[in-house]
Design an enzyme around this catalytic site. Structure first.
Site, PDB file in Angstrom:
ATOM      1  N   PRO A 213     -67.476  45.839 -55.425  1.00  0.00           N
ATOM      2  CA  PRO A 213     -67.606  45.205 -56.742  1.00  0.00           C
ATOM      3  C   PRO A 213     -66.293  45.217 -57.495  1.00  0.00           C
ATOM      4  O   PRO A 213     -65.605  46.231 -57.550  1.00  0.00           O
ATOM      5  CB  PRO A 213     -68.656  46.054 -57.457  1.00  0.00           C
ATOM      6  CG  PRO A 213     -68.720  47.331 -56.712  1.00  0.00           C
ATOM      7  CD  PRO A 213     -68.256  47.065 -55.320  1.00  0.00           C
ATOM      8  N   GLU A 214     -65.928  44.080 -58.039  1.00  0.00           N
ATOM      9  CA  GLU A 214     -64.725  43.994 -58.864  1.00  0.00           C
ATOM     10  C   GLU A 214     -65.159  43.772 -60.310  1.00  0.00           C
ATOM     11  O   GLU A 214     -66.337  43.818 -60.638  1.00  0.00           O
ATOM     12  CB  GLU A 214     -63.821  42.871 -58.352  1.00  0.00           C
ATOM     13  CG  GLU A 214     -63.211  43.223 -56.980  1.00  0.00           C
ATOM     14  CD  GLU A 214     -61.820  42.641 -56.803  1.00  0.00           C
ATOM     15  OE1 GLU A 214     -61.115  42.438 -57.801  1.00  0.00           O
ATOM     16  OE2 GLU A 214     -61.447  42.377 -55.649  1.00  0.00           O
TER      17      GLU A 214
ATOM     18  N   ARG B 265     -38.525  44.188 -63.563  1.00  0.00           N
ATOM     19  CA  ARG B 265     -39.202  44.784 -62.401  1.00  0.00           C
ATOM     20  C   ARG B 265     -38.912  43.965 -61.142  1.00  0.00           C
ATOM     21  O   ARG B 265     -39.123  42.762 -61.114  1.00  0.00           O
ATOM     22  CB  ARG B 265     -40.725  44.854 -62.634  1.00  0.00           C
ATOM     23  CG  ARG B 265     -41.128  45.590 -63.909  1.00  0.00           C
ATOM     24  CD  ARG B 265     -40.912  47.080 -63.828  1.00  0.00           C
ATOM     25  NE  ARG B 265     -41.776  47.787 -62.884  1.00  0.00           N
ATOM     26  CZ  ARG B 265     -42.957  48.309 -63.204  1.00  0.00           C
ATOM     27  NH1 ARG B 265     -43.430  48.187 -64.428  1.00  0.00           N
ATOM     28  NH2 ARG B 265     -43.669  48.955 -62.309  1.00  0.00           N
TER      29      ARG B 265
END
Ligand SMILES: [Zn+2]
Length: 279
Positions: free
Chosen positions: A2-3, A158
């Site tokens: 499940p997300e 980044r």
């Protein structure tokens, strides 16, 4: 697994039966899920009233009227089932039904978890914000704080790839592998691109893509949820149609593209993307 959309859908499904209700009977059918349950788990929950049910990242949070909050995580295979508490009083609870909760409204909520990567905990309310699982989480991807300006700051300088940073829960909370792959495809951004090199304009597209894939999944899950609830009260999973996830070797979903979906491994997770239209 499940997300975020599934967890949000579970929260919306459980809210009407839990919020405001007093818990009249709680049964833990084993002492542990992924981690041991608190020793006073049943004692503390029995008789408590649930004040709210919210989602933060992939956690479900149910503050109680006793100064503690019930934290729940579905892990990989956790799911809830809602039924009449009066139903099947004599039948033995099903396999993998680990926690049973009955409310004063005559509802029984059962937590099933085949692989037991899910967990539940009781956290003192005053310690909640600083709790290791919750402190340091980035903004919610559907919240107002998640926008291109925020991502610009988070990605600034980044060199790590954009895929890995979007999965970093400190950057944005609750995004998982599937929806990051889908959002990058939708935004036309390659998962290998250095995060700091994505323009502000493309970050705005990315933010909308992230929101779009989540909202559409919830809309699909919502309809599935209603079907499920009518049938057997199951909450937890639904089928999606993904445009790149799991489609390595298949044609790109953009009709005019002609690209072939590729899979590569980044940070131990599979990335699926179209090398033609994701730059
Ligand atoms: Zn393509």
């Amino acid at each position: 697994m499940p997300e975020l959309p599934e967890v949000e859908t579970v929260a919306r499904g459980l809210s009407p039966v839990l919020v405001g209700a007093r818990l009249t009977r709680v049964e833990a059918r084993r002492p542990d899920l992924r981690y041991p349950l608190p020793v006073d788990f049943v004692q503390h929950l029995t008789g408590a009233r649930v004040l709210a049910l919210t989602r933060r990242a992939k956690y479900l949070l149910a503050p109680l009227d006793r100064g503690r909050t019930l934290l729940m995580h579905l892990g990989m295979t956790g799911r809830f089932e809602i039924a009449e508490a009066a139903g099947d009083p004599g039948s033995a609870p099903a396999k993998h039904a680990h926690v049973l909760i009955e409310t004063e409204r005559g509802t029984r909520i059962t937590f099933f978890d085949t692989r037991r990567f899910g967990f539940m905990d009781l956290i003192d309310d005053e310690a909640l914000a600083a709790h290791p699982r919750l402190a340091g989480l980035g903004p919610e991807p559907l919240g107002e704080a998640f926008d291109a300006a925020y991502l610009g700051r988070a990605f600034s300088g980044r060199r790590q790839n954009v895929k890995t940073l979007l999965l970093d829960q400190r950057v944005v909370a609750g995004l998982g592998n599937i929806y990051v792959c889908e959002a990058l495809f939708r935004a036309g951004i390659s998962p290998v691109r250095a995060a700091g090199a994505v323009s502000r304009r493309r970050l705005a597209v990315l933010v909308e893509a992230v929101r779009g894939v989540l909202v559409e999944a919830m809309a699909a899950g919502g309809s599935t949820l209603r079907d499920f609830a009518a049938a057997d009260g199951q909450l937890g999973y639904f089928q999606h149609s993904f445009q790149v996830y799991g489609r390595a070797g298949g044609p790109c979903a953009r009709p005019a593209c002609g690209g072939v979906v590729r899979r590569l491994v980044q940070g131990g997770r599979s990335s699926f993307y179209c090398p033609v239209c994701q730059k």
